[in-house]
Every structure is written in structure tokens, then in C-alpha cells.
Design an enzyme around this catalytic site. Structure first.
Site, mmCIF file in Angstrom:
data_model
loop_
_atom_site.group_PDB
_atom_site.id
_atom_site.type_symbol
_atom_site.label_atom_id
_atom_site.label_comp_id
_atom_site.label_asym_id
_atom_site.label_seq_id
_atom_site.Cartn_x
_atom_site.Cartn_y
_atom_site.Cartn_z
ATOM 1 N N PHE A 62 38.673 46.314 37.679
ATOM 2 C CA PHE A 62 39.760 45.344 37.839
ATOM 3 C C PHE A 62 39.185 44.048 38.381
ATOM 4 C CE2 PHE A 62 43.092 43.089 40.130
ATOM 5 C CZ PHE A 62 44.037 42.980 39.129
ATOM 6 N N ASP B 212 31.665 41.979 42.099
ATOM 7 C CA ASP B 212 33.030 41.641 42.510
ATOM 8 C C ASP B 212 33.293 42.385 43.820
ATOM 9 O OD1 ASP B 212 35.746 41.549 42.972
ATOM 10 O OD2 ASP B 212 36.297 41.708 40.852
ATOM 11 N N LYS C 186 40.643 38.425 48.966
ATOM 12 C CA LYS C 186 41.442 39.339 49.798
ATOM 13 C C LYS C 186 41.316 39.106 51.307
ATOM 14 C CE LYS C 186 42.991 42.828 46.688
ATOM 15 N NZ LYS C 186 42.336 42.912 45.375
#
Ligand SMILES: *Cc1c(COP(=O)(O)O)cnc(C)c1O
Length: 395
Positions: free
Chosen positions: A137, A222, A251
Site C-alpha cells: 500500500f 516506504d 503518518k
């Protein structure tokens, strides 16, 4: 307003892109949240691995309050202290020489994809293809859904961006076989968070690094979910004794204030020159001041140590569930990104826990995901497991 009034207002005016639980939060402190009807919750979700220091951490509150009252936002046509400080802090505590700031994980990955392509054009004879993994993702923009190895994320948005190929995760020979004369980079998560806390065998990242060295490819990590202490080190790659060429963060970086960052090795970062990329809000003063407080607290506030100790304790308690409940198939993860794979759907368990005042999450259908604030205590973990075991026993 009550929970129901807030829910009804949202239903009337918001795009229905999220399947939401019927609760509206109004206040938080550490690992505790309170809803609009006054009910308290224990938080093992950290608002999707964002609130690594918990809600309203004093260092974050102070940094944000001081910055918003001093200098709120300055365009990237000029310089600010918070941007310079956070960039320095990220580079001196990682492999990277340069940082590009943006506002989210998807944007950080967009920057990484653009930089890899630019580098391919400048220094790798025009190579452009990026190999990503099945179950990955990388975000919700057109480039990042094109990079994401999950059909459900791409469904309905064709034509996608060209130049990506999906390879099985944790499979070095499949990755090597997929490399072509067009390939410029390999792009993976150190642990697949949204894919179900899929944790590769030790040596996977090292193997990818060796493949990249051998074939003159860039290794892109990532770390939007695994970064900022989540696995017990500031960045997950540190566990593996390797360094990437490019890494993306978002995040938890801003302590709850939106910010993303793309970090790169100097020789790679050179391919971004004047006008190559930009962002109006990227490196916003409040977000960077908050990010600086987050990094300093992670490094000097004992938070990484707590994450490692509590992660081990949490994992042991999850292991014990395997013996008690036959439908708990496997537990996995590192630090405080942990998963329990079930032989049934996780959603009813998440709903039952919410009713009992415990916030957890399910991903990939049958995986319970546990991503509490990294400041969680042993007493809080015990409290959460009392609820979790009660709920599991009722299934
Ligand atoms: C959440 C996430 C993203 C997307 O971040 P946004 O801030 O929602 O754009 C990208 N990659 C990974 C690994 C993530 O967990």
C-alpha cells in the site's frame, strides 16, 4: 453535540469514502480517548499509527502552540527555522543527505517516484520502471495507486500510470527474475502495514539491497507506517543493517499535524533541481516544529526503549492467545506494529472491542492489527488484553 448528532451531520455532508464506526471523539490524552457521549476508550490504534506519542503529548502541544503564535506559514520562496531544524534532525539521524517536505504519505511517495524516474533519465540511460510488491500500500493518488499491489485500490480508476510491476513480497528470487533493462528501482515497505502486518523473513531487505547494488537499481523504502519509532528503532531499515537510497515518511512524523517527507542519498537527490518539484504547504512551520518535537522525544525521551520493551510484552501476550483460541492462526510484527491472523473475519471482533471501550483495527480482512501509541504502559496493555480476551471468548 452527541455521538449521533455528529454522525448524522457527517452522513449528510461528507463524501462516503470511509466505512466509519458509530463513534465521534472529542478529547484525548496519551492512550485514552473520550467520545461525545462521555465514554472513555483505551487506544491500541493511535489513529492509524499517527499518534506515536499519544494524544496531546506535552512536547508536541508546546511546540505547536509556540510556533502558531510566532510564525504560522511561510511559502517555500523563503526560508524558516523549523524547516531547517527538522531537515537537519532527519538527515543526521538517518542515511539521508537531503529531504523534500510535503503533506502526506501519498505525496512523499509521489516525490520518491518522480525522483526515481528523474534519476533514471539522468543517470541510468532512461530507465523508468519501478518494481513494487503484491499486497503493498503506497497511497491513494493516481501514481501511488498505480504503485500499490492491491487490485481493490486500483479498481475503477483506469488508465493507471505506466511503469510499475508487482512482484510477490518476501520473495527475493521473484524480485530478481522481474528486473529488466527498463528497471530503475525496487520500492517496498519494510513491513506491509495495510496488507496485514506482513513481516518478511530477516534478510529480505538485505537481499533487496544486494540485488539493487548488483543491478545498479535504487532501493526505495516506504516507511510511512514503519518509521518514527514504530518498530522500536527510529526507522525499520536500521534493524537490517542496510540503508536505502530513498525513504518516505509521513503518518507519525508530525505528531498529528499533517506532514510528509522524502529523504534521499545525496547523489540521488541531485536529480531534483530547481523547479523539479514543489508543494505550497510542504514544510509548513507548525508541522515542522511539531515534527522536531516528535523526533527529539522519540530519541531522547525513552520512547524507542519503551516501544521495544512493550512490543515484546505485547507480542508475548498475543502468542498466548494462540493456545487459548483455536481461530488465532499466527501472530507477527515488530516493536508495536503487531498483527494476529485469524481463521475468521476480524470486523466483528473490532466492533465488539469498541463497544467494550478498546480501539483496535482489522486489515486484510482476517488480521487484527495492534498499533498503540509507543508510550503505552504494561498496565494499559494488561487492561486491553482483559477486554480482548473477553471479546474473543464470546466469538
Ligand atoms: C498510510 C500509508 C500511506 C499513505 O499515506 P497518506 O498520508 O494517507 O497519503 C503510504 N504508504 C504506507 C506504507 C502507509 O501506511
Amino acid at each position: 453535540m452527541t455521538n449521533q448528532e455528529i454522525i448524522d451531520l457527517n452522513a449528510k455532508y461528507l463524501c462516503t469514502t470511509y466505512a466509519r464506526f458509530p463513534v465521534a471523539f472529542v478529547r484525548g490524552q496519551g492512550c485514552r480517548l473520550w467520545d461525545a457521549d462521555g465514554k472513555a476508550y483505551l487506544d491500541f490504534f493511535a489513529s492509524l499509527a499517527v499518534m506515536n506519542l499519544g494524544q496531546c503529548h506535552p512536547a508536541v502541544v508546546k511546540a505547536v502552540q509556540e510556533q502558531v503564535a510566532t510564525l504560522t506559514h511561510i511559502s517555500n520562496l523563503h526560508h524558516t527555522i523549523p524547516q531547517a531544524r527538522l531537515a537537519e534532525l532527519l538527515c543526521t539521524n538517518s542515511f539521508a543527505d537531503k529531504v523534500f517536505f510535503c503533506n502526506s504519505g501519498a505525496e512523499a511517495n509521489e516525490a520518491a517516484i518522480k525522483l526515481a524516474r528523474k534519476f533514471g533519465g539522468d543517470k541510468r540511460e532512461g530507465r523508468y520502471e519501478i518494481l513494487t510488491t503484491l499486497g503493498s500500500f503506497h497511497g491513494r493518488t493516481m501514481a501511488t495507486i498505480s504503485a500499490t499491489g492491491q487490485e481493490k485500490v486500483r479498481q475503477g480508476f483506469a488508465p493507471l500510470l505506466e511503469g510499475f510491476r508487482y512482484v510477490p513480497y518476501d520473495d527475493l528470487s521473484a524480485m530478481e527474475a522481474a528486473i529488466s533493462e527498463r528497471t530503475v528501482a525496487i520500492f517496498v515497505e519494510p513491513i506491509q502495514g495495510e496488507g496485514g502486518v506482513v513481516t518478511p523473513r530477516p534478510g529480505y531487505l538485505k537481499g533487496l539491497r544486494e540485488l539493487c547494488n548488483h543491478h545498479r537499481l535504487l532501493l526505495l523504502l516506504d516507511e510511512v507506517q514503519t518509521g518514527m519509532g514504530r518498530t522500536g528503532k527510529l526507522f525499520a531499515y536500521e534493524h537490517e543493517g542496510i540503508t536505502p537510497d530513498i525513504m518516505t515518511l509521513a503518518k507519525a512524523l508530525g505528531g498529528g499535524i499533517p506532514i510528509g517527507a522524502m529523504l534521499a542519498r545525496g547523489e540521488v537527490a541531485e536529480s531534483f533541481n530547481l523547479g523539479s518539484h514543489g508543494s505550497t504547504f510542504g514544510g509548513n512551520a507548525i508541522a515542522c516544529a511539531s515534527g522536531t518535537a516528535v523526533v527529539n522525544t522519540l530519541l531522547h525521551g525513552g520512547v524507542l526503549e519503551n516501544c521495544r520493551a512493550m512490543g515484546e510484552y505485547f507480542l508475548n501476550r498475543l502468542q498466548a492467545l494462540k493456545g487459548k483460541f483455536s481461530f488465532v492462526k499466527e501472530v507477527r510484527g515488530k516493536g508495536l506494529i503487531l498483527g494476529a491472523e485469524l481463521e475468521r473475519e476480524g470486523a466483528p471482533i473490532v466492533e465488539a472491542c469498541l463497544k467494550e471501550g478498546l480501539l483496535i483495527n482489522t486489515t486484510g480482512g482476517k488480521v487484527l492489527r495492534f498499533i498503540p501509541p509507543l508510550i503505552v504502559t504494561k498496565a494499559e496493555i494488561d487492561e486491553g488484553f482483559t477486554i480482548l480476551e473477553k471479546v474473543l471468548a464470546q466469538q
